[in-house]
Design an enzyme around this catalytic site. Structure first.
Site, short mmCIF file in Angstrom:
data_model
loop_
_atom_site.label_atom_id
_atom_site.label_comp_id
_atom_site.label_asym_id
_atom_site.label_seq_id
_atom_site.Cartn_x
_atom_site.Cartn_y
_atom_site.Cartn_z
N CYS A 356 26.07 104.56 -89.81
CA CYS A 356 26.61 103.57 -88.87
C CYS A 356 28.13 103.61 -88.76
CB CYS A 356 26.22 102.16 -89.29
SG CYS A 356 24.49 101.93 -89.65
O1 KQY Z 1 22.97 100.66 -87.57
C1 KQY Z 1 24.11 100.85 -87.22
N1 KQY Z 1 24.35 101.91 -86.51
C2 KQY Z 1 25.24 99.89 -87.34
C3 KQY Z 1 25.08 98.69 -88.12
C4 KQY Z 1 26.01 97.63 -87.61
C5 KQY Z 1 26.02 96.41 -88.44
C6 KQY Z 1 26.95 95.38 -87.91
N2 KQY Z 1 27.30 94.43 -88.87
#
Ligand code: KQY
Length: 368
Positions: A356
């Site tokens: 992420c």
């Molecule tokens: O799963 C993702 N690509 C990002 C997670 C984002 C979390 C926001 N607090």
């Protein structure tokens, strides 16, 4: 009067390569907001720096930093990591950065999705998100890559592609009324086909239990090679994740990809369920404009949330007895890549993990 057709990657012959294809480099953002990251984001900054250093062993890394953190980030990160000034609301470049696509001439462009902080005012995680919305355009300008502005509200972590025409996603996220309430499944598929130049969408019901993104697929499963998928798993039928993973397994193992291949599904056991502690939550700034993070909230921990670099895999470690088995499995699934683990609890506390906070820039060539 006839409408002027909007150019799309598909019309222009651009496609999104799989993450396991060769990269020119990787982008990250620097964490700083005190209502996501405890203790003024210092522990998170140390973890992000560790991820950047790990990826830098394999490919160039650029980190985008707010003006008021630039000196700090520059001092913490090694010289061989490029630091540039980009303001953002938080540090999830998988979701706010561009999705790079490669043209027939190997030229790079990027898709800039509409971003609403994972649900806008209907379940989103913070307000405002106006600086996040500009991140993709700024990254593309620095990379000298053209920009496609896509009409879909979605995030880069909500899909994975195999680079050969197949995309996997979850209904929980992409069909959530807090993203594109005016579009049905077929219209969303059509848009994904236009902007990623794929042929087939595989719809999994739900992502990881308690994932605050509404079930991003990048925490649940990913392609490890064409025709091969890795899925987070639990053997415990009493765990709320069990049904989610079992249904995903049944669907994926009977699905065919865009080339008509049956998928091979590998399972990677999740770490023991874990939750944020009172001490961790006490370190957060109180805020009216962000989702509260409470002690005891289960964290959506998954080994699938790793980054595939040129010649390496940078994977999350949770100080869990299953860390070793997870690393061994990744080594078997990615022969020829070095497995580098990074302790990632501080990233997990913010609601995501290594995948992420990273965004690959493809080189457009074949895997090295
Ligand atoms: O799963 C993702 N690509 C990002 C997670 C984002 C979390 C926001 N607090």
């Amino acid at each position: 009067m006839t409408a002027t057709p909007v150019n799309t990657p598909r019309l222009d012959g651009y496609r999104m390569p799989a993450e396991f294809e060769a990269h020119r480099g990787c982008w990250m953002l620097w964490p700083k907001r005190g209502d996501t990251w405890r203790l003024g984001a210092k522990p998170a900054q140390a973890a992000f720096a560790e991820v950047a250093r790990a990826i830098r062993q394999f490919e160039p890394v650029t980190v985008g930093v707010d003006r008021d953190q630039w000196e700090n980030a520059r001092a913490v990160l090694p010289d061989e990591i490029r630091v540039v000034e980009i303001s953002s609301d938080d540090a999830w470049i998988r979701d706010t950065g561009p999705t790079f696509v490669v043209g027939p001439d190997h030229r790079l462009r990027g898709v800039d999705w509409q971003f609403n902080a994972w649900g806008g005012l209907n379940g989103g995680l913070y307000f405002p998100w106006s600086r996040d919305s500009l991140v993709a355009g700024k990254v593309l300008a620095i990379e000298g890559a053209g920009r496609y502005r896509a009409p879909l509200v979605m995030e880069g972590g909500s899909f994975h592609v195999d680079g050969q025409g197949t995309l996997i996603t979850t209904k929980e996220c992409l069909l959530n009324p807090n993203r594109n309430p005016g579009l049905d499944r077929l219209q969303i598929e059509a848009c994904l086909k236009d902007y990623l130049n794929i042929e087939k969408v595989i719809w999994i019901d739900k992502g990881v239990y308690q994932d605050e993104t509404d079930g991003h697929v990048d925490n649940l499963c990913c392609f490890t090679a064409p025709g091969e998928v890795l899925l987070t798993w639990t053997d415990d039928p009493g765990d709320p994740q069990y049904e989610r993973s079992r249904k995903a397994f049944d669907l994926l193992s009977t699905a065919t990809d865009a080339r008509g291949r049956r998928l091979t599904v590998h399972r990677i056991h999740q770490p023991e369920p874990m939750a944020a502690t009172p001490d961790e939550c006490r370190g957060l700034d109180v805020s009216e404009t962000a989702k509260p993070r409470r002690a005891g909230d289960r964290l959506a921990a998954s080994y699938v949330n790793f980054y595939i670099a040129n010649g390496g895999i940078v994977m999350p470690l949770f100080d869990d007895p299953r860390d070793r088995d997870a690393a061994d499995l990744l080594a078997r699934l990615f022969p020829g890549r070095n497995i580098v683990g990074v302790k990632s609890r501080e990233i997990l506390l913010g609601g995501g993990n290594i995948h992420c906070i990273t965004q690959q820039v493809p080189s457009g060539g074949n895997r090295p």
